[in-house]
Design a protein around this motif. Sequence first.
Motif, short mmCIF file in Angstrom:
data_model
loop_
_atom_site.label_atom_id
_atom_site.label_comp_id
_atom_site.label_asym_id
_atom_site.label_seq_id
_atom_site.Cartn_x
_atom_site.Cartn_y
_atom_site.Cartn_z
N PHE A 84 -54.29 -16.99 29.34
CA PHE A 84 -55.68 -16.54 29.19
C PHE A 84 -55.76 -15.02 29.33
O PHE A 84 -56.43 -14.34 28.55
N LEU A 85 -55.09 -14.47 30.35
CA LEU A 85 -55.15 -13.02 30.59
C LEU A 85 -54.52 -12.25 29.43
O LEU A 85 -55.06 -11.22 29.00
N ASN A 86 -53.40 -12.73 28.94
CA ASN A 86 -52.74 -12.05 27.81
C ASN A 86 -53.66 -12.01 26.59
O ASN A 86 -53.79 -10.97 25.94
N ALA A 87 -54.32 -13.13 26.31
CA ALA A 87 -55.25 -13.19 25.17
C ALA A 87 -56.43 -12.26 25.39
O ALA A 87 -56.87 -11.55 24.46
N LYS A 88 -56.95 -12.22 26.61
CA LYS A 88 -58.09 -11.37 26.94
C LYS A 88 -57.75 -9.89 26.75
O LYS A 88 -58.52 -9.13 26.17
N ILE A 89 -56.56 -9.49 27.21
CA ILE A 89 -56.14 -8.09 27.05
C ILE A 89 -55.99 -7.75 25.57
O ILE A 89 -56.45 -6.69 25.11
N ARG A 100 -62.98 -15.55 37.36
CA ARG A 100 -63.73 -16.36 36.41
C ARG A 100 -62.97 -17.63 36.02
O ARG A 100 -63.56 -18.69 35.87
N ILE A 101 -61.67 -17.50 35.86
CA ILE A 101 -60.84 -18.66 35.50
C ILE A 101 -61.00 -19.76 36.55
O ILE A 101 -61.06 -20.94 36.21
N TYR A 102 -61.06 -19.37 37.79
CA TYR A 102 -61.14 -20.33 38.89
C TYR A 102 -62.47 -21.09 38.93
O TYR A 102 -62.65 -21.96 39.77
N HIS A 103 -63.38 -20.75 38.03
CA HIS A 103 -64.64 -21.49 37.92
C HIS A 103 -64.69 -22.34 36.66
O HIS A 103 -65.68 -23.03 36.41
N ASN A 104 -63.62 -22.29 35.87
CA ASN A 104 -63.55 -23.06 34.63
C ASN A 104 -63.11 -24.49 34.93
O ASN A 104 -62.06 -24.71 35.55
N LYS A 105 -63.90 -25.47 34.48
CA LYS A 105 -63.62 -26.87 34.81
C LYS A 105 -62.28 -27.35 34.25
O LYS A 105 -61.57 -28.10 34.91
N ASP A 106 -61.95 -26.92 33.03
CA ASP A 106 -60.66 -27.32 32.44
C ASP A 106 -59.50 -26.77 33.27
O ASP A 106 -58.51 -27.45 33.52
N PHE A 107 -59.64 -25.50 33.67
CA PHE A 107 -58.60 -24.89 34.50
C PHE A 107 -58.47 -25.63 35.84
O PHE A 107 -57.37 -25.94 36.28
N LEU A 108 -59.60 -25.93 36.48
CA LEU A 108 -59.58 -26.63 37.76
C LEU A 108 -58.92 -28.00 37.63
O LEU A 108 -58.17 -28.43 38.52
N HIS A 109 -59.15 -28.68 36.51
CA HIS A 109 -58.51 -29.98 36.28
C HIS A 109 -56.99 -29.81 36.20
O HIS A 109 -56.24 -30.57 36.82
#
Length: 194
Positions: free
Chosen positions: A87-92, A37-46
């Motif tokens: 992101f993953l740490n916050a999600k967990i 999912r992260i790999y589809h986030n525009k901010d992350f891709l930038h």
Amino acid sequence: MKLVGITGSIGCGKTTLAKILKKLGYTVFDIDAWVRRIYHNKDFLHKLEKEFCGSVKNGIADKKYLRGIVFKDFEKLKLLEGLIHPFLNAKIRNVVTKYAKNDIICFLDAALLFEKGWNKYCDIIILADVDYEIQKNRVMKRDNITADDFDRINNVQIKNSDKKLLSDIVINTDKSINLLKVELIEILKKLEQI
């Protein structure tokens, strides 16, 4: 909530165990799905394109290109993880907080459970394990990669032999889905009594 970690090095069968648990009706938090999912986030891709020039083409991350960089250069791998793991740490933490008071068993499917310290959130750890040659052949066939590529990926993970010492339950996944399901059902019966 009882949070059970499911881990194992690449190609050891952790995803297969997680799929069986989902079919049995259990909640499985899938780290790999979160990363996808992260790999589809525009901010992350930038950010990704800024740090790894040429890694984003037509708005899509070129994961093969990235693998070629990060598995040859440990510093680059750390840089990529620095973009993803907050992101993953916050999600967990959110999942643990959300489900904390529920009297259920949930599973955290994470290849890097020990490497990233996520095991601290788990009450019990299940390790998917298999003979090294089977593991290597599974990954080479599944991902269409060379033995050298496999070694580069596998070498950034703690060896399964070391993970065994840190795990509560070890399941050899070199067996049919039906036998794995029977083994998991027996383990679940014990977990529900704890």
